[in-house]
Scaffold this active site. Structure first.
Site, mmCIF file in Angstrom:
data_model
loop_
_atom_site.group_PDB
_atom_site.id
_atom_site.type_symbol
_atom_site.label_atom_id
_atom_site.label_comp_id
_atom_site.label_asym_id
_atom_site.label_seq_id
_atom_site.Cartn_x
_atom_site.Cartn_y
_atom_site.Cartn_z
ATOM 1 N N GLU A 107 -15.753 -16.379 -49.674
ATOM 2 C CA GLU A 107 -15.923 -14.931 -49.808
ATOM 3 C C GLU A 107 -16.521 -14.615 -51.184
ATOM 4 O O GLU A 107 -15.773 -14.520 -52.174
ATOM 5 C CB GLU A 107 -14.577 -14.220 -49.698
ATOM 6 C CG GLU A 107 -13.881 -14.391 -48.375
ATOM 7 C CD GLU A 107 -12.914 -13.239 -48.100
ATOM 8 O OE1 GLU A 107 -13.063 -12.604 -47.055
ATOM 9 O OE2 GLU A 107 -12.039 -12.970 -48.936
ATOM 10 N N HIS A 141 -6.811 -14.871 -52.349
ATOM 11 C CA HIS A 141 -7.820 -13.831 -52.099
ATOM 12 C C HIS A 141 -8.266 -13.238 -53.439
ATOM 13 O O HIS A 141 -7.461 -13.104 -54.357
ATOM 14 C CB HIS A 141 -7.226 -12.747 -51.187
ATOM 15 C CG HIS A 141 -8.268 -11.807 -50.683
ATOM 16 N ND1 HIS A 141 -8.781 -10.790 -51.450
ATOM 17 C CD2 HIS A 141 -8.928 -11.742 -49.498
ATOM 18 C CE1 HIS A 141 -9.708 -10.145 -50.759
ATOM 19 N NE2 HIS A 141 -9.812 -10.700 -49.570
ATOM 20 N N SER A 162 -18.030 -8.149 -46.131
ATOM 21 C CA SER A 162 -18.863 -7.138 -45.450
ATOM 22 C C SER A 162 -19.336 -7.582 -44.063
ATOM 23 O O SER A 162 -20.450 -7.252 -43.642
ATOM 24 C CB SER A 162 -20.054 -6.726 -46.308
ATOM 25 O OG SER A 162 -19.613 -6.095 -47.494
ATOM 26 N N GLY A 208 -12.314 -8.000 -43.141
ATOM 27 C CA GLY A 208 -11.420 -6.999 -43.721
ATOM 28 C C GLY A 208 -11.614 -5.646 -43.060
ATOM 29 O O GLY A 208 -11.133 -5.396 -41.949
ATOM 30 N N ASN A 258 -8.124 -9.550 -41.698
ATOM 31 C CA ASN A 258 -7.292 -9.329 -42.885
ATOM 32 C C ASN A 258 -7.048 -7.820 -43.002
ATOM 33 O O ASN A 258 -7.938 -7.082 -43.428
ATOM 34 C CB ASN A 258 -8.040 -9.881 -44.117
ATOM 35 C CG ASN A 258 -7.274 -9.646 -45.404
ATOM 36 O OD1 ASN A 258 -6.131 -9.186 -45.383
ATOM 37 N ND2 ASN A 258 -7.901 -9.970 -46.519
ATOM 38 N N TRP A 259 -5.859 -7.392 -42.596
ATOM 39 C CA TRP A 259 -5.561 -5.951 -42.574
ATOM 40 C C TRP A 259 -5.186 -5.422 -43.961
ATOM 41 O O TRP A 259 -4.953 -4.229 -44.119
ATOM 42 C CB TRP A 259 -4.437 -5.655 -41.571
ATOM 43 C CG TRP A 259 -4.837 -5.852 -40.139
ATOM 44 C CD1 TRP A 259 -6.095 -6.133 -39.674
ATOM 45 C CD2 TRP A 259 -3.993 -5.793 -38.990
ATOM 46 N NE1 TRP A 259 -6.076 -6.251 -38.302
ATOM 47 C CE2 TRP A 259 -4.795 -6.051 -37.857
ATOM 48 C CE3 TRP A 259 -2.624 -5.564 -38.790
ATOM 49 C CZ2 TRP A 259 -4.288 -6.063 -36.557
ATOM 50 C CZ3 TRP A 259 -2.115 -5.576 -37.492
ATOM 51 C CH2 TRP A 259 -2.942 -5.826 -36.388
ATOM 52 N N LYS A 260 -5.075 -6.323 -44.921
ATOM 53 C CA LYS A 260 -4.747 -5.940 -46.309
ATOM 54 C C LYS A 260 -3.524 -5.013 -46.331
ATOM 55 O O LYS A 260 -2.592 -5.239 -45.567
ATOM 56 C CB LYS A 260 -5.982 -5.331 -46.983
ATOM 57 C CG LYS A 260 -7.205 -6.256 -46.852
ATOM 58 C CD LYS A 260 -8.335 -5.916 -47.753
ATOM 59 C CE LYS A 260 -9.459 -6.933 -47.542
ATOM 60 N NZ LYS A 260 -10.570 -6.796 -48.441
HETATM 61 P P1 PGA Z 1 -14.370 -7.018 -46.028
HETATM 62 O O1 PGA Z 1 -13.171 -7.880 -46.648
HETATM 63 O O2 PGA Z 1 -14.652 -7.568 -44.661
HETATM 64 O O3 PGA Z 1 -13.833 -5.611 -45.988
HETATM 65 O O4 PGA Z 1 -15.536 -7.173 -46.936
HETATM 66 C C1 PGA Z 1 -13.075 -9.256 -46.442
HETATM 67 C C2 PGA Z 1 -11.870 -9.760 -47.201
HETATM 68 O O5 PGA Z 1 -11.583 -9.206 -48.273
HETATM 69 O O6 PGA Z 1 -11.191 -10.692 -46.756
#
Ligand code: PGA
Length: 246
Positions: free
Chosen positions: A166, A95, A211, A232, A8-10
């Site tokens: 999540e 999300h 994480s 992420g 997930n590159w956000k």
């Molecule tokens: P993270 O994010 O791996 O940076 O904790 C996961 C996500 O928000 O999908």
């Protein structure tokens, strides 16, 4: 079935950076050799460029959101029908970062249906807040949320939908975030699978997010009920992401 890694590159990359990163991944021998199903989810603006880079590679493509309708007067929305034309397969929905902006379960439920109607696979995020966890309410919250999102929905195939578990407090953007223990994750994934199967008539894959990094990914993937990972921050570091995919 192969376990799946969804990156997930956000909103972390420009579209030029997203394309360059996708090219780098496409050329990587470690990625070519990976026995996992790999998917990247860039932001909407980057999707056409990244789709062109990844065409006919073993890296799949996903989007980070979609509208609850496939056509209409919806200013600023992106139709799942148009996403489909980019040869993508998955769409992350619900999300926690979108829920923070006001997305309600009823809207997410409508999005799940509009995405499925296009033959795309929703990756539906659910997870308890810190308060729920601390008051021992995790399972009750998850069960209620599964009913809110999926009541009345029947899947044709188990593979049509993925649930991403999540915990909100475990996502790296949360202050003092930390990953859940893989052992605990396994037991919660089993619970989600059982509850979801009762509603959906099929047992969907449940993947873990929050994480995940190069050091804990393998342990999560070893858990029987964890069907994959939603990654992420760590997915944006080439070397770390390669380590996760190996
Ligand atoms: P993270 O994010 O791996 O940076 O904790 C996961 C996500 O928000 O999908």
């Amino acid at each position: 079935m192969k376990k799946i890694i969804i990156a997930n590159w956000k909103m972390q990359l420009t579209y030029q950076q997203a394309e360059a990163y996708a090219k780098r991944l496409r050329l990587s021998t470690a990625i070519k050799k990976s026995k996992l199903e790999l998917v990247v989810c860039p932001d909407h603006l980057s999707l056409p460029g990244v789709s062109a880079v990844l065409r006919r590679s073993q890296i799949g493509l996903g989007a980070q959101n979609a509208a609850h309708l496939d056509r209409g007067p919806q200013t600023g929305e992106i139709s799942p029908r148009d996403l489909k034309s980019l040869e993508l397969k998955y769409v992350i929905l619900g999300h926690s970062e979108r829920r923070l902006l006001g997305e309600r379960p009823s809207l997410i439920a409508a999005k799940v249906r509009s995405v499925l109607a296009q033959g795309l696979k929703p990756v539906v995020c659910i997870g308890e807040k810190l308060l729920d966890k601390e008051s021992g309410e995790t399972r009750r919250y998850l069960s209620q949320e599964l009913r809110r999102l999926f009541s009345g929905l029947k899947l044709k195939r188990a593979t049509d939908l993925i649930i991403a578990y999540e915990p909100v407090w475990a996502i790296s953007s949360f202050h003092q975030a930390r990953a859940l223990s893989p052992f605990e994750a396994n037991s919660i994934h089993e619970y989600i699978k059982q509850r979801a199967a009762k509603i959906l008539g099929k047992t969907p894959r449940v993947i873990y997010g929050g994480s995940v990094n190069g050091d804990n990914a393998a342990e999560f993937l070893r858990q029987t009920h964890v069907s994959g990972l939603l990654v992420g921050a760590a997915s944006l570091d080439f070397d770390v992401f390669i380590k996760i995919c190996q």
